[in-house]
Design a protein around this motif. Structure first.
Motif, mmCIF file in Angstrom:
data_model
loop_
_atom_site.group_PDB
_atom_site.id
_atom_site.type_symbol
_atom_site.label_atom_id
_atom_site.label_comp_id
_atom_site.label_asym_id
_atom_site.label_seq_id
_atom_site.Cartn_x
_atom_site.Cartn_y
_atom_site.Cartn_z
ATOM 1 N N ALA A 149 54.200 51.734 81.816
ATOM 2 C CA ALA A 149 55.036 51.656 83.137
ATOM 3 C C ALA A 149 54.970 49.996 83.511
ATOM 4 O O ALA A 149 56.124 49.543 84.044
ATOM 5 C CB ALA A 149 54.636 52.350 84.520
ATOM 6 N N ASP A 150 54.027 49.517 83.095
ATOM 7 C CA ASP A 150 53.865 47.929 83.459
ATOM 8 C C ASP A 150 54.093 46.885 82.303
ATOM 9 O O ASP A 150 53.564 46.093 82.185
ATOM 10 C CB ASP A 150 52.378 47.540 84.385
ATOM 11 C CG ASP A 150 52.539 47.946 85.779
ATOM 12 O OD1 ASP A 150 53.581 47.990 86.347
ATOM 13 O OD2 ASP A 150 51.560 48.591 86.206
ATOM 14 N N THR A 151 54.594 47.603 81.198
ATOM 15 C CA THR A 151 54.536 46.922 79.722
ATOM 16 C C THR A 151 53.274 46.242 79.409
ATOM 17 O O THR A 151 53.228 45.216 78.802
ATOM 18 C CB THR A 151 55.674 45.795 80.012
ATOM 19 O OG1 THR A 151 56.794 46.378 80.948
ATOM 20 C CG2 THR A 151 56.307 45.754 78.742
ATOM 21 N N VAL A 152 52.234 47.005 79.695
ATOM 22 C CA VAL A 152 50.954 46.537 79.052
ATOM 23 C C VAL A 152 50.340 47.586 78.035
ATOM 24 O O VAL A 152 50.359 48.809 78.261
ATOM 25 C CB VAL A 152 49.801 46.355 80.244
ATOM 26 C CG1 VAL A 152 48.826 45.858 79.504
ATOM 27 C CG2 VAL A 152 50.633 45.501 81.119
ATOM 28 N N PRO A 153 50.258 47.281 76.688
ATOM 29 C CA PRO A 153 49.762 48.205 75.843
ATOM 30 C C PRO A 153 48.291 48.448 75.997
ATOM 31 O O PRO A 153 47.631 47.875 76.427
ATOM 32 C CB PRO A 153 50.130 47.301 74.492
ATOM 33 C CG PRO A 153 49.863 45.904 74.782
ATOM 34 C CD PRO A 153 50.556 45.840 76.332
ATOM 35 N N PRO A 156 39.324 39.473 76.146
ATOM 36 C CA PRO A 156 38.164 40.030 76.714
ATOM 37 C C PRO A 156 36.735 39.858 76.057
ATOM 38 O O PRO A 156 35.827 39.892 77.118
ATOM 39 C CB PRO A 156 38.606 41.421 77.108
ATOM 40 C CG PRO A 156 39.586 41.657 75.890
ATOM 41 C CD PRO A 156 40.148 40.579 75.738
ATOM 42 N N ARG A 157 36.672 39.627 75.049
ATOM 43 C CA ARG A 157 35.508 39.766 74.363
ATOM 44 C C ARG A 157 34.928 38.309 74.588
ATOM 45 O O ARG A 157 33.501 38.133 74.214
ATOM 46 C CB ARG A 157 35.634 39.908 72.767
ATOM 47 C CG ARG A 157 34.293 40.099 71.862
ATOM 48 C CD ARG A 157 34.667 40.333 70.622
ATOM 49 N NE ARG A 157 35.338 41.501 70.328
ATOM 50 C CZ ARG A 157 35.710 42.023 69.076
ATOM 51 N NH1 ARG A 157 35.371 41.238 67.868
ATOM 52 N NH2 ARG A 157 36.626 42.967 68.880
ATOM 53 N N THR A 159 45.747 40.175 77.886
ATOM 54 C CA THR A 159 46.544 39.538 76.956
ATOM 55 C C THR A 159 47.795 40.164 76.528
ATOM 56 O O THR A 159 48.817 39.637 75.912
ATOM 57 C CB THR A 159 45.735 39.394 75.616
ATOM 58 O OG1 THR A 159 45.736 40.870 75.099
ATOM 59 C CG2 THR A 159 44.220 38.960 75.512
ATOM 60 N N ALA A 160 48.055 41.447 77.265
ATOM 61 C CA ALA A 160 49.459 42.138 77.051
ATOM 62 C C ALA A 160 49.734 42.299 75.557
ATOM 63 O O ALA A 160 50.686 42.274 75.142
ATOM 64 C CB ALA A 160 50.551 41.436 77.682
ATOM 65 N N GLY A 161 48.585 42.369 74.660
ATOM 66 C CA GLY A 161 48.908 42.475 73.339
ATOM 67 C C GLY A 161 49.313 41.128 72.632
ATOM 68 O O GLY A 161 49.540 41.042 71.346
ATOM 69 N N VAL A 162 49.576 40.064 73.253
ATOM 70 C CA VAL A 162 49.906 38.751 72.862
ATOM 71 C C VAL A 162 49.088 37.736 73.395
ATOM 72 O O VAL A 162 49.435 36.963 74.123
ATOM 73 C CB VAL A 162 51.455 38.415 73.149
ATOM 74 C CG1 VAL A 162 51.972 37.291 72.442
ATOM 75 C CG2 VAL A 162 52.117 39.551 72.916
ATOM 76 N N PRO A 163 47.804 37.658 72.617
ATOM 77 C CA PRO A 163 46.847 36.595 73.080
ATOM 78 C C PRO A 163 47.331 35.214 73.160
ATOM 79 O O PRO A 163 46.978 34.437 73.740
ATOM 80 C CB PRO A 163 45.566 36.794 72.221
ATOM 81 C CG PRO A 163 45.960 37.575 71.208
ATOM 82 C CD PRO A 163 47.306 38.338 71.602
ATOM 83 N N SER A 164 48.210 34.781 72.213
ATOM 84 C CA SER A 164 48.838 33.454 72.075
ATOM 85 C C SER A 164 49.647 33.110 73.287
ATOM 86 O O SER A 164 49.983 31.797 73.327
ATOM 87 C CB SER A 164 49.736 33.076 70.790
ATOM 88 O OG SER A 164 51.069 34.134 70.912
ATOM 89 N N GLY A 204 60.895 40.696 83.761
ATOM 90 C CA GLY A 204 61.148 41.332 82.681
ATOM 91 C C GLY A 204 60.116 41.604 81.433
ATOM 92 O O GLY A 204 60.467 41.826 80.316
ATOM 93 N N GLY A 205 58.905 41.285 81.858
ATOM 94 C CA GLY A 205 57.798 41.419 81.069
ATOM 95 C C GLY A 205 56.600 42.145 81.587
ATOM 96 O O GLY A 205 56.583 43.058 82.447
ATOM 97 N N PRO A 206 55.520 41.805 81.024
ATOM 98 C CA PRO A 206 54.247 42.776 81.415
ATOM 99 C C PRO A 206 53.771 42.336 82.720
ATOM 100 O O PRO A 206 53.857 41.178 83.194
ATOM 101 C CB PRO A 206 53.118 42.344 80.273
ATOM 102 C CG PRO A 206 53.504 40.779 79.794
ATOM 103 C CD PRO A 206 54.905 40.896 79.781
#
Length: 391
Positions: free
Chosen positions: A140-144, A180-181, A213-218, A228-230
């Motif tokens: 719902a918040d576009t966070v994988p 997070p690591r 990171t929302a799956g995109v750490p870069s 429109g995003g996470p």
């Protein structure tokens, strides 16, 4: 009425360990590589009339100079402390890099890989702590699905402590290319917790290193709710906090929660904490800043979003619906960080809030500073936790 918070005074052995360099951070590594490169280059020049010697010598000198440059940067930044850290860095790649990483990574202090659902995957580290990987996808918040690392204190699983509940400190990684690591490796959070608890400086607590990171750490997300995003701020303050409270024995109230981070994660902690006074009563921030600067592009030019996420602008007139206590830590080698820390503290004081600035002499805007100041951040959170009666 709780006492005003102060900069903690810590035992010298704890501060010395936090400031120590890891084996792969030693300046001796890059100095040796640079010296070897110069020696190889000198021999190559002497044997320059031999084509093969010239070719191999030049290639060797270039490789050694590159190695010296990379290790010099790491010595300054403090990102890779140990061979295990290096292994986990290589494991982010694929193919040969991943294979090298698996050889270097001894698996110590490393939880199992997370599943796609919100489950706990435990591992026991040498200090008796347990580290879980908690996967909390939030479509719902576009966070994988990500890897939220939960460090549980020794004795958490002891049946004698079955009724005991713990305060929680949430830590956010830096941006970009952070994860997070990092707080477990570069930040040495398990070591800091173990040392502080063993010396009875702090009471046992839970520390959660959050994946923003929302799956995109870069991407330089800065922990924002992106148009429109996470929706990373909402994900942290609602999904992660609720998920941790649901799955662990926490003291589930704002006075027993602290939010912190370093650099971009410190900005995310400041901004999120000020937006969610109902969730967090303590902020612990290393390498602080209060303006989006080059990260403003992530908000895609939305004026209202920019204004709502620039603490430098909204903090001076902010209305506080609940009190907050803040520790801001910076290295004197980064004068901008120190000035920003005092600027934020002054703005908080003018709004009647508690704020303390801690400085580390000679340190810069690097993981060295984050690691050296983490014991102070945790001790500050603990003194605020202790000032609040447990209901």
């Amino acid at each position: 009425m709780p006492q005003a918070a102060v900069d903690p005074v810590l035992p010298p052995d704890i501060t010395a360990q936090a400031r120590d360099l890891g084996p792969l951070e030693s300046p001796a590594i890059w100095l040796t590589a640079a010296g070897a490169a110069v020696a190889v280059l000198a021999v190559t020049i002497v044997l320059g009339h031999h084509r093969r010697a010239r070719r191999w010598g030049t290639s060797g000198a270039v490789v050694l100079f590159l190695l010296a440059a990379v290790t010099a940067v790491n010595s300054y930044v403090g990102y890779v402390r140990t061979p295990g850290d290096l292994g986990r860095l290589f494991e982010r790649g694929s193919g040969a890099a991943d294979a090298v990483g698996m050889l270097l990574d001894d698996g110590a202090d490393e939880p199992d890989a997370p599943a796609a659902t919100a489950q706990r995957h435990p591992a026991v580290v040498s200090s008796g702590q347990r580290v879980d990987v908690l996967s909390l996808p939030d479509p719902a918040d576009t966070v994988p699905s990500g890897e939220n690392y939960v460090i549980l204190p020794p004795g958490y699983d002891d049946p004698a402590n079955a009724g005991h509940r713990y305060p929680v400190v949430y830590l956010i990684h830096g941006y970009p290319y952070g994860g997070p690591r990092d707080w477990l490796t570069s930040g040495a959070a398990p070591d800091a917790l173990h040392n502080l608890e063993a010396d009875h400086v702090i009471a046992p607590m839970i520390v959660v290193s959050v994946d923003l990171t929302a799956g995109v750490p870069s991407k330089d997300w800065e922990g924002l709710d992106v148009p429109g995003g996470p929706q990373l701020e909402t994900y942290l303050a609602k999904t992660v906090v609720t998920g941790v409270d649901h799955r662990y024995r926490t003291l589930a109230d704002r006075r027993h929660r602290a939010l912190g981070g370093m650099s971009g994660g410190g900005f995310a902690a400041l901004n999120t904490g000020l937006h969610h006074l109902d969730e967090f009563a303590t902020l612990v921030i290393a390498l602080p800043y209060d303006d989006l600067n080059d990260s403003i592009g992530v908000l895609d030019g939305h004026p209202s979003a920019i204004a709502a996420n620039t603490p430098r602008h909204y903090l001076p007139t902010m209305t506080f619906t609940a009190p907050i206590s803040v520790l801001l830590a910076a290295g004197t080698g980064a004068p901008t960080d120190v000035a920003t820390a005092h600027c934020i503290a002054d703005a908080l004081h003018r709004r009647g809030q508690d704020a303390v600035v801690h400085t580390e002499h000679g340190f810069n805007h690097t993981w060295h500073t984050a690691r050296a100041t983490l014991p102070y951040l945790l001790a500050f959170a603990d003194q605020n936790f202790r000032s609040t009666p447990t209901s």
